[in-house]
Design an enzyme around this catalytic site. Structure first.
Site, short mmCIF file in Angstrom:
data_model
loop_
_atom_site.label_atom_id
_atom_site.label_comp_id
_atom_site.label_asym_id
_atom_site.label_seq_id
_atom_site.Cartn_x
_atom_site.Cartn_y
_atom_site.Cartn_z
N SER A 100 0.80 -1.23 0.00
CA SER A 100 0.00 0.00 0.00
C SER A 100 0.83 1.28 0.00
O SER A 100 0.26 2.37 -0.05
CB SER A 100 -0.96 0.00 1.20
OG SER A 100 -1.99 -0.94 0.99
N PHE A 164 -7.54 -8.54 -4.18
CA PHE A 164 -6.40 -9.42 -3.93
C PHE A 164 -6.47 -10.68 -4.80
O PHE A 164 -5.44 -11.28 -5.10
CB PHE A 164 -6.36 -9.84 -2.46
CG PHE A 164 -5.97 -8.73 -1.51
CD1 PHE A 164 -5.26 -7.63 -1.96
CD2 PHE A 164 -6.34 -8.78 -0.18
CE1 PHE A 164 -4.90 -6.60 -1.09
CE2 PHE A 164 -5.99 -7.77 0.70
CZ PHE A 164 -5.27 -6.68 0.24
N ALA A 165 -7.69 -11.06 -5.17
CA ALA A 165 -7.86 -12.28 -5.96
C ALA A 165 -7.73 -12.02 -7.46
O ALA A 165 -7.72 -12.96 -8.25
CB ALA A 165 -9.22 -12.90 -5.67
N TYR A 196 -11.05 2.34 5.17
CA TYR A 196 -9.93 2.09 4.27
C TYR A 196 -10.33 1.07 3.21
O TYR A 196 -10.80 -0.02 3.52
CB TYR A 196 -8.75 1.55 5.09
CG TYR A 196 -7.45 1.38 4.35
CD1 TYR A 196 -6.49 2.38 4.39
CD2 TYR A 196 -7.18 0.22 3.64
CE1 TYR A 196 -5.27 2.22 3.73
CE2 TYR A 196 -5.98 0.05 2.98
CZ TYR A 196 -5.03 1.05 3.03
OH TYR A 196 -3.84 0.88 2.37
N ASN A 198 -8.90 -0.42 -0.71
CA ASN A 198 -7.99 -0.38 -1.85
C ASN A 198 -8.67 0.17 -3.10
O ASN A 198 -8.02 0.80 -3.95
CB ASN A 198 -7.45 -1.78 -2.16
CG ASN A 198 -6.53 -2.30 -1.08
OD1 ASN A 198 -5.77 -1.55 -0.47
ND2 ASN A 198 -6.60 -3.59 -0.82
#
Length: 232
Positions: A100, A164-165, A196, A198
């Site tokens: 990050s 993430f996948a 938070y 992404n």
């Protein structure tokens, strides 16, 4: 800093805070008014090493590296622990996943475009990405660039973790991720609550691409890495 897997989020934050505190204390010791700043050659960083190594072991951190900058010079480089399961030691040149930290670069790129008059912080995302939407059509039009940077868009942490996948490595990967948010449910109204995610910075990265007319990678290289002489 490389933390162990399956760490509880609150523990990870706590661990990171401790390490950052250690670095801040080290920097403060160099810049306290009235303190005679030693040269890099004269400085004794053994106390920093001892403290960070103790914390690394106590927090079960596999390995980490440290750089302390004094003025425009690197005053000290430190490395602690192992880089992999084979026991290879961490060095100041060991690559770490940037994770990050990328968000800081994305925010810098957005603010460069703001200063250039090409982006307005309080403009809706749809000003730059007319097709952008989440599950709530009305809320989609209310999400601004500032909401993205402040993590107050209403997009959830869970929605961000779904990335993430993703295994898309195509030139359209960023846009594909943003278009995939069309079914994303907001957990709160835009601008009201911090959470938070992404996804906020994936959207911001796409805005950088569209407004600049460059790929995210090309923009970073030309406008950030090259001017700062970040070669490694």
């Amino acid at each position: 800093m490389n933390t162990r897997k399956n760490t509880h989020p609150k523990q990870t934050i706590h661990h990171s805070a401790l390490i950052l505190l250690a670095l801040c204390l080290a920097l403060i010791s160099l810049y306290t008014p009235g303190y005679a700043q030693p040269s890099a050659a004269e400085a004794d960083f053994s106390a920093v090493d001892d403290y960070l190594e103790a914390q690394r072991q106590a927090l079960d951190i596999p390995g980490m590296a440290l750089a302390i900058v004094q003025g425009d010079q690197i005053a000290y480089l430190g490395s602690y622990g192992k880089a992999d399961a084979a026991g290879r030691p961490v060095t100041p040149q060991t690559p770490f996943q940037i994770g990050s930290t990328t968000k800081s670069f994305t925010a810098l790129a957005v603010m460069q475009l703001v200063e250039a008059g090409k982006v307005e912080l309080d403009a809706p995302v749809q000003t730059y990405l007319p097709w952008f939407r989440v599950a709530d059509a009305a809320a989609s039009a209310q999400i601004t660039i500032r909401h993205l940077l402040n993590q107050t868009s209403g997009l959830s942490t869970a929605t961000g973790r779904a990335e993430f996948a993703a295994s898309d490595l195509s030139d359209q990967a960023i846009e594909n991720s943003v278009r995939a948010l069309a079914d994303a449910e907001l957990f709160a109204a835009p601008g009201g609550t911090y959470q938070y995610s992404n996804s906020n910075f994936t959207i911001a990265g796409l805005v950088v691409q569209v407004v600049s007319g460059q790929s995210y990678e090309a923009y970073m290289q030309e406008h950030i890495f090259d001017p700062l002489e970040m070669r490694h």
